[in-house]
Every structure is written in structure tokens, then in C-alpha cells.
Design a protein around this motif. Structure first.
Motif, PDB file in Angstrom:
ATOM      1  N   SER A   1       0.748  -1.353  -0.104  1.00 39.89           N
ATOM      2  CA  SER A   1       0.200   0.004  -0.198  1.00 39.89           C
ATOM      3  C   SER A   1       0.716   1.270   0.160  1.00 39.89           C
ATOM      4  O   SER A   1       0.286   2.274   0.180  1.00 39.89           O
ATOM      5  CB  SER A   1      -0.981  -0.059   1.243  1.00 39.89           C
ATOM      6  N   ARG A   2       2.108   1.062  -0.136  1.00 41.24           N
ATOM      7  CA  ARG A   2       2.954   2.424  -0.292  1.00 41.24           C
ATOM      8  C   ARG A   2       4.013   2.381  -1.378  1.00 41.24           C
ATOM      9  O   ARG A   2       4.614   1.215  -1.753  1.00 41.24           O
ATOM     10  CB  ARG A   2       3.569   2.606   0.838  1.00 41.24           C
ATOM     11  N   SER A   3       4.648   3.252  -1.452  1.00 37.74           N
ATOM     12  CA  SER A   3       5.932   3.289  -2.352  1.00 37.74           C
ATOM     13  C   SER A   3       7.008   2.419  -1.855  1.00 37.74           C
ATOM     14  O   SER A   3       7.236   2.496  -0.807  1.00 37.74           O
ATOM     15  CB  SER A   3       6.112   4.789  -2.782  1.00 37.74           C
ATOM     16  N   ARG A   4       7.751   2.085  -2.717  1.00 39.53           N
ATOM     17  CA  ARG A   4       8.663   0.946  -2.316  1.00 39.53           C
ATOM     18  C   ARG A   4      10.031   1.006  -3.121  1.00 39.53           C
ATOM     19  O   ARG A   4       9.808   1.379  -4.362  1.00 39.53           O
ATOM     20  CB  ARG A   4       8.167  -0.103  -2.490  1.00 39.53           C
ATOM     21  N   TYR A   5      10.998   0.749  -2.520  1.00 45.12           N
ATOM     22  CA  TYR A   5      12.318   0.657  -3.201  1.00 45.12           C
ATOM     23  C   TYR A   5      12.644  -0.695  -3.779  1.00 45.12           C
ATOM     24  O   TYR A   5      13.254  -0.869  -4.825  1.00 45.12           O
ATOM     25  CB  TYR A   5      13.521   1.223  -2.645  1.00 45.12           C
ATOM     26  N   CYS A   6      12.387  -1.543  -2.576  1.00 46.81           N
ATOM     27  CA  CYS A   6      12.595  -3.125  -3.135  1.00 46.81           C
ATOM     28  C   CYS A   6      11.665  -3.797  -2.136  1.00 46.81           C
ATOM     29  O   CYS A   6      11.265  -3.231  -1.105  1.00 46.81           O
ATOM     30  CB  CYS A   6      14.176  -3.562  -2.938  1.00 46.81           C
ATOM     31  N   MET A   7      11.349  -4.990  -2.525  1.00 45.93           N
ATOM     32  CA  MET A   7      10.515  -5.978  -1.605  1.00 45.93           C
ATOM     33  C   MET A   7      11.389  -7.251  -1.503  1.00 45.93           C
ATOM     34  O   MET A   7      12.057  -7.606  -2.603  1.00 45.93           O
ATOM     35  CB  MET A   7       9.170  -5.870  -2.065  1.00 45.93           C
ATOM     36  N   GLY A   8      10.971  -8.099  -0.614  1.00 51.47           N
ATOM     37  CA  GLY A   8      11.469  -9.472  -0.471  1.00 51.47           C
ATOM     38  C   GLY A   8      10.611 -10.278   0.080  1.00 51.47           C
ATOM     39  O   GLY A   8       9.503  -9.803   0.691  1.00 51.47           O
ATOM     40  N   TRP A   9      10.824 -11.622  -0.092  1.00 50.98           N
ATOM     41  CA  TRP A   9       9.949 -12.612   0.554  1.00 50.98           C
ATOM     42  C   TRP A   9      11.063 -13.281   1.332  1.00 50.98           C
ATOM     43  O   TRP A   9      12.105 -13.708   1.146  1.00 50.98           O
ATOM     44  CB  TRP A   9       9.407 -13.629  -0.341  1.00 50.98           C
ATOM     45  N   PHE A  10      10.355 -13.570   2.664  1.00 48.13           N
ATOM     46  CA  PHE A  10      11.081 -14.262   3.997  1.00 48.13           C
ATOM     47  C   PHE A  10      10.344 -15.656   4.300  1.00 48.13           C
ATOM     48  O   PHE A  10       9.158 -15.583   3.956  1.00 48.13           O
ATOM     49  CB  PHE A  10      11.482 -13.318   4.931  1.00 48.13           C
TER      50      PHE A  10
ATOM     51  N   ASN B   1       8.032 -23.638  -7.386  1.00 46.14           N
ATOM     52  CA  ASN B   1       7.832 -24.942  -7.984  1.00 46.14           C
ATOM     53  C   ASN B   1       8.747 -26.069  -7.244  1.00 46.14           C
ATOM     54  O   ASN B   1       9.553 -25.689  -6.575  1.00 46.14           O
ATOM     55  CB  ASN B   1       8.007 -24.664  -9.412  1.00 46.14           C
ATOM     56  N   SER B   2       8.154 -27.226  -7.832  1.00 46.92           N
ATOM     57  CA  SER B   2       9.055 -28.305  -7.166  1.00 46.92           C
ATOM     58  C   SER B   2       9.354 -28.156  -5.814  1.00 46.92           C
ATOM     59  O   SER B   2      10.522 -28.402  -5.059  1.00 46.92           O
ATOM     60  CB  SER B   2      10.585 -28.380  -7.787  1.00 46.92           C
ATOM     61  N   LEU B   3       8.218 -28.059  -4.960  1.00 43.50           N
ATOM     62  CA  LEU B   3       8.214 -27.758  -3.576  1.00 43.50           C
ATOM     63  C   LEU B   3       8.916 -28.787  -2.681  1.00 43.50           C
ATOM     64  O   LEU B   3       8.545 -30.171  -3.185  1.00 43.50           O
ATOM     65  CB  LEU B   3       7.073 -27.290  -2.953  1.00 43.50           C
ATOM     66  N   LYS B   4       9.643 -28.440  -1.876  1.00 42.02           N
ATOM     67  CA  LYS B   4      10.152 -29.881  -1.009  1.00 42.02           C
ATOM     68  C   LYS B   4       9.622 -29.526   0.530  1.00 42.02           C
ATOM     69  O   LYS B   4       9.064 -28.615   1.055  1.00 42.02           O
ATOM     70  CB  LYS B   4      11.771 -29.871  -0.969  1.00 42.02           C
ATOM     71  N   PRO B   5       9.847 -30.968   1.179  1.00 35.86           N
ATOM     72  CA  PRO B   5       9.085 -30.475   2.600  1.00 35.86           C
ATOM     73  C   PRO B   5       9.972 -29.654   3.588  1.00 35.86           C
ATOM     74  O   PRO B   5       9.232 -28.960   4.431  1.00 35.86           O
ATOM     75  CB  PRO B   5       9.327 -32.091   3.373  1.00 35.86           C
ATOM     76  N   GLU B   6      11.068 -29.254   3.099  1.00 34.72           N
ATOM     77  CA  GLU B   6      12.056 -28.351   3.746  1.00 34.72           C
ATOM     78  C   GLU B   6      11.501 -26.925   3.691  1.00 34.72           C
ATOM     79  O   GLU B   6      12.197 -25.867   4.146  1.00 34.72           O
ATOM     80  CB  GLU B   6      13.513 -28.660   3.570  1.00 34.72           C
ATOM     81  N   ASP B   7      10.735 -26.762   2.503  1.00 36.52           N
ATOM     82  CA  ASP B   7      10.259 -25.412   2.193  1.00 36.52           C
ATOM     83  C   ASP B   7       9.089 -25.028   3.137  1.00 36.52           C
ATOM     84  O   ASP B   7       8.722 -23.879   3.012  1.00 36.52           O
ATOM     85  CB  ASP B   7       9.653 -25.397   0.846  1.00 36.52           C
ATOM     86  N   THR B   8       8.570 -26.007   3.988  1.00 35.86           N
ATOM     87  CA  THR B   8       7.695 -25.591   4.783  1.00 35.86           C
ATOM     88  C   THR B   8       7.646 -24.443   5.940  1.00 35.86           C
ATOM     89  O   THR B   8       8.918 -24.633   6.498  1.00 35.86           O
ATOM     90  CB  THR B   8       7.194 -27.010   5.459  1.00 35.86           C
ATOM     91  N   ALA B   9       7.075 -23.602   5.910  1.00 37.84           N
ATOM     92  CA  ALA B   9       7.348 -22.313   6.771  1.00 37.84           C
ATOM     93  C   ALA B   9       6.160 -21.459   6.599  1.00 37.84           C
ATOM     94  O   ALA B   9       5.414 -21.451   5.726  1.00 37.84           O
ATOM     95  CB  ALA B   9       8.883 -21.598   6.266  1.00 37.84           C
ATOM     96  N   MET B  10       6.301 -20.392   7.615  1.00 40.04           N
ATOM     97  CA  MET B  10       5.276 -19.306   7.112  1.00 40.04           C
ATOM     98  C   MET B  10       6.115 -18.081   6.329  1.00 40.04           C
ATOM     99  O   MET B  10       7.475 -18.129   6.777  1.00 40.04           O
ATOM    100  CB  MET B  10       5.402 -18.564   8.797  1.00 40.04           C
ATOM    101  N   TYR B  11       5.780 -17.918   5.452  1.00 41.16           N
ATOM    102  CA  TYR B  11       6.068 -17.067   4.365  1.00 41.16           C
ATOM    103  C   TYR B  11       5.629 -15.616   4.724  1.00 41.16           C
ATOM    104  O   TYR B  11       4.419 -15.338   4.682  1.00 41.16           O
ATOM    105  CB  TYR B  11       5.822 -17.278   2.952  1.00 41.16           C
ATOM    106  N   TYR B  12       6.698 -14.377   4.593  1.00 40.09           N
ATOM    107  CA  TYR B  12       6.491 -13.125   4.748  1.00 40.09           C
ATOM    108  C   TYR B  12       6.865 -12.196   3.800  1.00 40.09           C
ATOM    109  O   TYR B  12       7.791 -12.487   3.129  1.00 40.09           O
ATOM    110  CB  TYR B  12       7.155 -12.778   5.981  1.00 40.09           C
ATOM    111  N   CYS B  13       6.202 -11.416   3.324  1.00 39.18           N
ATOM    112  CA  CYS B  13       6.765 -10.255   2.515  1.00 39.18           C
ATOM    113  C   CYS B  13       6.878  -9.175   3.260  1.00 39.18           C
ATOM    114  O   CYS B  13       6.658  -8.897   4.182  1.00 39.18           O
ATOM    115  CB  CYS B  13       5.730  -9.963   1.280  1.00 39.18           C
ATOM    116  N   ALA B  14       8.235  -8.433   2.578  1.00 37.19           N
ATOM    117  CA  ALA B  14       8.493  -7.328   3.280  1.00 37.19           C
ATOM    118  C   ALA B  14       8.850  -6.329   2.340  1.00 37.19           C
ATOM    119  O   ALA B  14       9.159  -6.459   1.162  1.00 37.19           O
ATOM    120  CB  ALA B  14       9.954  -7.756   4.155  1.00 37.19           C
ATOM    121  N   LEU B  15       9.053  -4.874   2.798  1.00 39.49           N
ATOM    122  CA  LEU B  15       9.105  -3.670   1.964  1.00 39.49           C
ATOM    123  C   LEU B  15      10.317  -2.835   2.596  1.00 39.49           C
ATOM    124  O   LEU B  15      10.352  -2.510   3.779  1.00 39.49           O
ATOM    125  CB  LEU B  15       7.650  -3.303   1.741  1.00 39.49           C
ATOM    126  N   ARG B  16      10.977  -2.297   1.465  1.00 36.22           N
ATOM    127  CA  ARG B  16      12.053  -1.189   2.063  1.00 36.22           C
ATOM    128  C   ARG B  16      11.618   0.023   1.074  1.00 36.22           C
ATOM    129  O   ARG B  16      11.410  -0.347   0.114  1.00 36.22           O
ATOM    130  CB  ARG B  16      13.572  -1.693   1.841  1.00 36.22           C
TER     131      ARG B  16
END
Length: 122
Positions: free
Chosen positions: A25-34, A81-96
């Protein structure tokens, strides 16, 4: 007030795919997934610069995950794609919102979403 709203998580079997979305909802310089798995530290998965679209990935997801953006929809995506059990997690997006170097360190980003759960079963 900055809002980041993630969606698209779910439960899949190994080898399956999911696409996460994050509306900002705001201007951004970059974003990430964690992501953060139980008992583990939060780790950066992918990031994208808003203007150039330049992307960068955690080694373990290269070739399987893709981060992208749709500026008209104020949305970034994480195609997994090609998801693995070790990809299991809570995923967050983040903004700078300010300039600088955008990496996969959580301290780089000031704004965070509430997270969406991804569970991959074997």
C-alpha cells in the motif's frame, strides 16, 4: 499506515507448486520474501528491486522459485515450483521504502506482512 497483505499459502505434496501474492500500500524501493520455520531463524528467500525488476535468490530456491511484480496491481508474487518438505514455513513479504542495498537480511526491510503458511508434505 503501510499494509502488506500476503495470500496464496496452503498445503501441497512434494513436487507441487504454489503462488504467493503480496499486496502493498505504499511506495517501495525493493521488496522481499522471507520464511520462518518453527524453531529456526527467519531467512530471506528472494528480493526484487521495484524500478529495475532485478531479482536475487537464496541458493536453495534458485531454479525453483521466482519473484515477480505487477505494478498496476500493487502486488508482488512468489511462484514456487518443485516444492520440498524443507520449504515448509510461514512466508512473509517485506518492503523497503528508501534507497540502499537490498539483500536478503531481514534488517534491510522496515515493513512486514502478517505471513501465509506453506506446508509441503512428503
Amino acid at each position: 499506515q503501510v499494509q502488506l497483505v500476503e495470500s496464496g499459502g496452503g498445503s501441497v505434496q512434494a513436487g507441487g507448486s504454489l503462488r504467493l501474492s503480496c499486496v502493498y500500500s505504499r511506495s517501495r524501493y525493493c521488496m522481499g520474501w522471507f520464511r520462518q520455520a518453527p524453531g529456526k531463524e527467519r531467512e530471506g528467500v528472494a528480493r526484487i528491486y521495484a524500478n529495475s525488476g532485478n531479482t536475487y535468490y537464496l541458493d536453495s530456491v534458485k531454479g525453483r522459485f521466482a519473484i515477480s511484480q505487477d505494478k498496476a496491481k500493487n502486488t508482488i508474487y512468489l511462484e514456487m515450483n518443485s516444492l520440498k518438505p524443507e520449504d515448509t514455513a510461514m512466508y512473509y513479504c517485506a518492503l523497503r521504502s528508501v534507497g540502499g542495498i537490498c539483500d536478503l537480511e531481514s534488517t534491510t526491510y522496515a515493513y512486514w506482512g502478517q505471513g501465509t503458511q506453506v506446508t509441503v508434505s512428503s
